[in-house]
Design a protein around this motif. Structure first.
Motif, PDB file in Angstrom:
ATOM      1  N   PRO A   1      -3.495  25.829   1.676  1.00 26.99           N
ATOM      2  CA  PRO A   1      -4.634  25.571   1.887  1.00 26.99           C
ATOM      3  C   PRO A   1      -5.100  24.233   0.695  1.00 26.99           C
ATOM      4  O   PRO A   1      -5.989  23.988   0.730  1.00 26.99           O
ATOM      5  N   MET A   2      -3.864  24.497  -0.455  1.00 21.40           N
ATOM      6  CA  MET A   2      -4.602  23.276  -1.368  1.00 21.40           C
ATOM      7  C   MET A   2      -3.996  22.392  -1.142  1.00 21.40           C
ATOM      8  O   MET A   2      -4.932  20.857  -1.063  1.00 21.40           O
ATOM      9  N   MET A   3      -2.301  21.946  -0.179  1.00 19.86           N
ATOM     10  CA  MET A   3      -2.915  21.278   0.913  1.00 19.86           C
ATOM     11  C   MET A   3      -4.065  20.267   1.845  1.00 19.86           C
ATOM     12  O   MET A   3      -4.165  19.532   1.873  1.00 19.86           O
ATOM     13  N   HIS A   4      -4.450  21.495   1.868  1.00 18.23           N
ATOM     14  CA  HIS A   4      -5.529  21.080   2.592  1.00 18.23           C
ATOM     15  C   HIS A   4      -6.795  20.229   2.079  1.00 18.23           C
ATOM     16  O   HIS A   4      -7.218  19.742   2.594  1.00 18.23           O
ATOM     17  N   HIS A   5      -6.991  21.064   0.930  1.00 13.41           N
ATOM     18  CA  HIS A   5      -7.898  20.754   0.078  1.00 13.41           C
ATOM     19  C   HIS A   5      -7.594  19.695  -0.547  1.00 13.41           C
ATOM     20  O   HIS A   5      -8.442  18.016  -0.127  1.00 13.41           O
ATOM     21  N   LEU A   6      -6.001  18.779  -0.642  1.00 13.58           N
ATOM     22  CA  LEU A   6      -5.680  17.319  -1.056  1.00 13.58           C
ATOM     23  C   LEU A   6      -6.468  16.411  -0.066  1.00 13.58           C
ATOM     24  O   LEU A   6      -6.377  15.118  -0.042  1.00 13.58           O
ATOM     25  N   PHE A   7      -5.218  16.396   1.802  1.00 16.06           N
ATOM     26  CA  PHE A   7      -5.393  15.561   2.308  1.00 16.06           C
ATOM     27  C   PHE A   7      -7.511  15.553   2.298  1.00 16.06           C
ATOM     28  O   PHE A   7      -7.729  13.911   3.337  1.00 16.06           O
TER      29      PHE A   7
ATOM     30  N   PHE B   1     -14.456  23.057  -4.706  1.00 13.23           N
ATOM     31  CA  PHE B   1     -13.769  21.582  -5.391  1.00 13.23           C
ATOM     32  C   PHE B   1     -14.740  20.390  -4.881  1.00 13.23           C
ATOM     33  O   PHE B   1     -15.691  19.961  -3.918  1.00 13.23           O
ATOM     34  N   ARG B   2     -15.146  19.833  -6.824  1.00 12.66           N
ATOM     35  CA  ARG B   2     -16.189  18.743  -6.528  1.00 12.66           C
ATOM     36  C   ARG B   2     -15.652  17.488  -5.532  1.00 12.66           C
ATOM     37  O   ARG B   2     -16.590  16.460  -4.868  1.00 12.66           O
ATOM     38  N   TYR B   3     -14.602  17.481  -5.717  1.00 13.87           N
ATOM     39  CA  TYR B   3     -13.671  16.314  -4.123  1.00 13.87           C
ATOM     40  C   TYR B   3     -13.160  17.130  -2.595  1.00 13.87           C
ATOM     41  O   TYR B   3     -12.768  17.836  -3.217  1.00 13.87           O
ATOM     42  N   ASN B   4     -14.230  16.200  -1.746  1.00  7.03           N
ATOM     43  CA  ASN B   4     -13.883  17.200  -0.632  1.00  7.03           C
ATOM     44  C   ASN B   4     -14.016  16.064   0.917  1.00  7.03           C
ATOM     45  O   ASN B   4     -14.157  14.418   0.183  1.00  7.03           O
ATOM     46  N   ARG B   5     -14.135  16.392   2.010  1.00 11.64           N
ATOM     47  CA  ARG B   5     -13.974  16.065   2.862  1.00 11.64           C
ATOM     48  C   ARG B   5     -15.204  14.906   2.368  1.00 11.64           C
ATOM     49  O   ARG B   5     -15.073  14.223   2.994  1.00 11.64           O
ATOM     50  N   GLU B   6     -16.353  14.927   1.582  1.00  4.83           N
ATOM     51  CA  GLU B   6     -17.857  14.617   1.678  1.00  4.83           C
ATOM     52  C   GLU B   6     -18.038  14.032   0.856  1.00  4.83           C
ATOM     53  O   GLU B   6     -18.447  12.694   0.680  1.00  4.83           O
TER      54      GLU B   6
ATOM     55  N   LEU C   1      -3.328  19.420  10.149  1.00  9.77           N
ATOM     56  CA  LEU C   1      -2.897  18.425  10.968  1.00  9.77           C
ATOM     57  C   LEU C   1      -3.339  17.885  11.473  1.00  9.77           C
ATOM     58  O   LEU C   1      -2.421  16.678  11.757  1.00  9.77           O
ATOM     59  N   GLU C   2      -4.546  17.589  11.876  1.00  9.95           N
ATOM     60  CA  GLU C   2      -5.561  16.446  12.351  1.00  9.95           C
ATOM     61  C   GLU C   2      -5.505  15.292  10.865  1.00  9.95           C
ATOM     62  O   GLU C   2      -5.220  13.574  11.828  1.00  9.95           O
ATOM     63  N   PHE C   3      -5.956  15.565   9.827  1.00  7.16           N
ATOM     64  CA  PHE C   3      -4.762  14.706   8.825  1.00  7.16           C
ATOM     65  C   PHE C   3      -4.194  13.679   8.558  1.00  7.16           C
ATOM     66  O   PHE C   3      -3.735  12.747   8.155  1.00  7.16           O
ATOM     67  N   LEU C   4      -3.261  14.982   8.771  1.00  3.96           N
ATOM     68  CA  LEU C   4      -1.837  13.610   9.270  1.00  3.96           C
ATOM     69  C   LEU C   4      -0.993  12.786   9.451  1.00  3.96           C
ATOM     70  O   LEU C   4      -0.943  11.738  10.265  1.00  3.96           O
ATOM     71  N   GLN C   5      -1.776  13.705  11.099  1.00  5.85           N
ATOM     72  CA  GLN C   5      -1.832  12.622  12.460  1.00  5.85           C
ATOM     73  C   GLN C   5      -3.009  11.269  11.844  1.00  5.85           C
ATOM     74  O   GLN C   5      -2.318  10.465  12.636  1.00  5.85           O
ATOM     75  N   GLN C   6      -4.155  11.151  11.456  1.00  4.62           N
ATOM     76  CA  GLN C   6      -4.583   9.713  11.290  1.00  4.62           C
ATOM     77  C   GLN C   6      -4.098   9.218  10.523  1.00  4.62           C
ATOM     78  O   GLN C   6      -4.176   8.164  10.643  1.00  4.62           O
ATOM     79  N   ARG C   7      -3.759   9.928   9.554  1.00  3.34           N
ATOM     80  CA  ARG C   7      -2.266   9.050   8.259  1.00  3.34           C
ATOM     81  C   ARG C   7      -0.986   8.693   9.539  1.00  3.34           C
ATOM     82  O   ARG C   7      -0.749   7.520   9.207  1.00  3.34           O
ATOM     83  N   LEU C   8      -0.275   9.117  10.519  1.00  2.00           N
ATOM     84  CA  LEU C   8       0.918   8.593  10.332  1.00  2.00           C
ATOM     85  C   LEU C   8       0.234   7.990  11.700  1.00  2.00           C
ATOM     86  O   LEU C   8       1.637   6.919  12.411  1.00  2.00           O
ATOM     87  N   GLN C   9      -1.196   7.515  12.568  1.00  5.92           N
ATOM     88  CA  GLN C   9      -1.110   6.696  13.341  1.00  5.92           C
ATOM     89  C   GLN C   9      -1.720   5.609  13.049  1.00  5.92           C
ATOM     90  O   GLN C   9      -1.770   4.448  13.626  1.00  5.92           O
ATOM     91  N   HIS C  10      -2.878   5.177  11.751  1.00  6.35           N
ATOM     92  CA  HIS C  10      -2.831   3.993  11.137  1.00  6.35           C
ATOM     93  C   HIS C  10      -2.259   3.983  10.223  1.00  6.35           C
ATOM     94  O   HIS C  10      -1.755   4.595   8.975  1.00  6.35           O
ATOM     95  N   GLY C  11      -1.178   2.359   9.951  1.00  9.07           N
ATOM     96  CA  GLY C  11      -1.011   1.799   9.363  1.00  9.07           C
ATOM     97  C   GLY C  11      -1.721   1.186   8.020  1.00  9.07           C
ATOM     98  O   GLY C  11      -2.873   1.956   7.643  1.00  9.07           O
ATOM     99  N   VAL C  12      -0.941   1.071   6.597  1.00 11.52           N
ATOM    100  CA  VAL C  12      -1.499   0.710   5.378  1.00 11.52           C
ATOM    101  C   VAL C  12      -2.810  -0.806   5.991  1.00 11.52           C
ATOM    102  O   VAL C  12      -2.228  -1.320   6.554  1.00 11.52           O
ATOM    103  N   THR C  13      -3.778  -0.377   4.926  1.00 14.36           N
ATOM    104  CA  THR C  13      -4.746  -1.502   5.555  1.00 14.36           C
ATOM    105  C   THR C  13      -4.462  -2.593   4.237  1.00 14.36           C
ATOM    106  O   THR C  13      -5.028  -3.649   4.199  1.00 14.36           O
ATOM    107  N   GLU C  14      -4.635  -2.424   2.849  1.00  9.36           N
ATOM    108  CA  GLU C  14      -3.788  -3.530   2.692  1.00  9.36           C
ATOM    109  C   GLU C  14      -1.931  -4.016   1.908  1.00  9.36           C
ATOM    110  O   GLU C  14      -1.417  -3.845   1.006  1.00  9.36           O
TER     111      GLU C  14
END
Length: 637
Positions: A283-289, A259-264, A126-139
């Protein structure tokens, strides 16, 4: 309250009971041994049962459907009292308490009870979603430039071109959810959308992914075909659109340690497109975001009305608020109108929810028109309209209904109508197998012929389960002389999961990254094309060629003349036969039936009882989660 000695209970797994027992042991270790732990034990048990059914949480406000055999151990109480009891437990973290989380195994959030891990998966997503929804594309290009880019990609048509609207939506958002039923053009839309994004930024790095290897391969094939169909110059930067796709596990770099790719460590892509998103669990959607770079775009494609993931959660349905029609906000609808040239204000909503501007629905099927029974039946099923479904079966020739008789003396496999349909459906396939025995270079023809017809079932076990149905189909094809199964072939090779013979189709049940085989991949045992005279298994390769593997090298697999509806997701077949049991079971829902119907391109037939069909049509998958309410607002009771 003292609990009785453990006894087998319908619907209760050993892991459910063990979890409840362990939580009670934790509780009694820090409280008075005389404390009544009955409500806690049963609540923990029910949370585990709910998770096993795909629920993210246990909604206490909806009441507890207690397993038979426990009713006398449960003192019925109101929701408020139960919440009060659980809030006082040391093993329950109450989000309303203001205290810090102290590694409690259960989380109470309002009237929803969670296993802690799934609560934090949900909150993190939910936090990842809200961050993306509140900030538009940069390019992003300015709207004038974007309008000029979209126009040649989506030439003007009569009425609203919802594909163009979806593309415009995705071009202006860091998160876009494009949903639509079969034939609405999700792949066509995303191919042109990627061309538009590359026109804005030619250096954009793109990754294509899907939950399973089969879905990933189909996505690649669909995008490749869309590129080939585009006339010269009509698809700018087509060569930059990837022609390879990943499974989500492979994209994120799964290892036994995580997962090799993650928050860090973020994924090295500017744009990630995920097809068949309805199959992605929480869980998988969380790891993707978590693995997405802050600037990266995410585009999710899928049918919100299809079956949800096998594991916990129904994320795509939650994101789209499935079952309810939504439109963009008034402000965003005005912007989309300018970008597309269509008046979208009649479809706008006065409500202001950030998620509504990220969701685009494709509303016109280009595969099924008014003369298509499959399309009409899918629509009737999706609205639980028994009358419309019955009328569709009567009016259209491309769909058929066969009522099974509930008679133990005449089981379904003796039904001549079913036998005739199987023999007719597999006749071309069996002929192709026989021809390939004489000409081993014709393996691709066999693979193509197999995709012309498929049997789907709802269950894994019972006489209507996938194992028994496969055995009966094998026996039928053998008895008709269409296949030389082991009873007729003296040199059949026996492996752990079945006997091998020319023409045996198998489905992979476990990913094997070393072999490049994934859960859901289908191969067929045939005479090897290398002239060795060996029986090998032919799999379609991503480049259009055929891969050959010895049967002994395959990971876990099973015969695939029939497959479950869950396993069929991400596939399409020219003709499809759905076999449902004569007695309704809870797994048979309108989502399952809708998913089965929409796997068929040209013909669909159904074998079941009237009672099972009618109950299945009015039964919906109910997956509790706090995600939908957090995004769209709580529903009124």
């Amino acid at each position: 309250m003292r609990l009785r000695e453990p006894t087998p209970l319908a619907g209760v797994r050993d892991i459910d009971r063990q979890l409840a027992d362990q939580i009670v042991r934790y509780e009694t270790s820090v409280r008075d041994p005389g404390t009544d732990t009955g409500p806690l034990w049963l609540s923990a048990l029910m949370v585990s049962i709910a998770l096993g059914k795909g629920q993210v949480c246990l909604p206490l406000s909806m009441g507890l459907s207690v397993p038979a055999g426990l009713s006398d151990q449960w003192q019925a109480s109101g929701v408020d009292e139960l919440v009060s009891v659980l809030a006082r437990c040391h093993t329950v973290f109450n989000t309303a308490s203001g205290a810090d989380y102290a590694r409690q195994p259960l989380v109470l959030d309002g009237t929803n009870l969670y296993l802690a891990r799934y609560y934090f998966y949900q909150q993190s997503l939910l936090e990842f979603l809200q961050q993306r929804l509140q900030h538009g594309v940069t390019e992003a290009a300015d709207d004038t430039t974007l309008t000029a880019i979209l126009q040649p990609l989506f030439p003007s048509t009569d009425g609203v071109d919802w594909q163009k609207v979806a593309a415009a939506t995705a071009c202006t958002q860091r998160l876009a959810v494009i949903t639509g039923g079969p034939g609405t053009g999700k792949t066509t839309t995303v191919t042109r959308l990627l061309s538009a994004l590359l026109s804005v930024n030619p250096d954009l790095s793109v990754a294509l992914a899907a939950p399973t290897g089969k879905a990933a391969a189909r996505m690649t094939e669909s995008i490749r075909n869309a590129r080939l169909k585009a006339s010269a110059g009509a698809l700018p930067y087509a060569e930059r659109i990837p022609d390879e796709s990943f499974t989500l596990h492979r994209l994120l770099g799964w290892t036994p340690r995580g997962f090799r790719y993650n928050r860090e460590r973020s994924l090295p892509f500017d744009c990630v497109v995920v097809d068949e998103a309805s199959m992605v669990d929480l869980p998988m959607m969380h790891h993707l975001f978590a693995a997405l770079a802050p600037h990266a775009r995410l585009i999710l494609l899928g049918d919100r009305d299809q079956l949800a993931s096998v594991e916990a959660g129904s994320v795509l349905a939650d994101l789209c608020d499935a079952g309810t029609q939504h439109g963009p906000s008034l402000e965003f609808a005005q912007r989309l109108s300018g970008l597309t040239g269509y008046d979208l204000m009649p479809f706008a909503e006065a409500a202001e929810r950030p998620i509504q501007n990220a969701v685009a629905q494709l509303r016109v099927s280009h595969r099924f028109d008014a003369n298509s029974g499959i399309g009409q039946l899918a629509q009737a099923v999706n609205s639980s309209n028994l009358s419309a479904a019955a009328q569709a079966f009567q009016r259209f020739s491309d769909i058929e209904y066969f009522a099974l008789q509930q008679d133990s003396r005449n089981p379904w496999w003796t039904d001549r109508r079913f036998q005739d349909r199987i023999v007719q459906g597999h006749a071309a396939y069996c002929a192709a197998v026989q021809q390939q025995m004489n000409n081993p270079q014709q393996a691709q023809a066999v693979l193509d012929a197999f995709n012309e017809f498929q049997v789907l079932v709802a269950l894994r076990q019972s006489v209507y389960g996938v194992t028994v149905v496969n055995q009966r189909i094998e026996q039928l094809l053998q008895s008709k002389g269409l296949l030389n199964t082991p009873q007729m072939a003296g040199n059949a090779m026996n492996q752990g999961s079945g006997a091998w013979y020319a023409g045996r189709p198998v489905m992979i049940n476990r990913n094997d990254y070393d072999l490049g085989l994934f859960n859901g991949d289908i191969g067929i045992a045939l005479m090897a094309a290398d002239g060795s005279g060996q029986l090998k298994v032919a799999f379609p390769a991503s480049d259009g060629s055929v891969r050959w593997l010895l049967p002994s090298r395959l990971p876990e697999h099973e015969t695939a003349f029939a497959m479950t509806v869950h396993k069929s997701q991400g596939s399409e077949f020219t003709e499809l036969c759905l076999l449902l049991p004569d007695q309704w079971q809870s797994v048979i829902t309108r989502e399952l039936i809708y998913t089965a119907i929409t796997r068929a391109r040209e013909r669909f037939c159904l074998f079941t009882s009237d009672a099972c069909w009618q109950q299945g049509l009015i039964t919906r998958v109910q997956r509790a989660s706090g995600l939908r309410d957090a995004l769209w607002g709580a529903r009124q009771a």
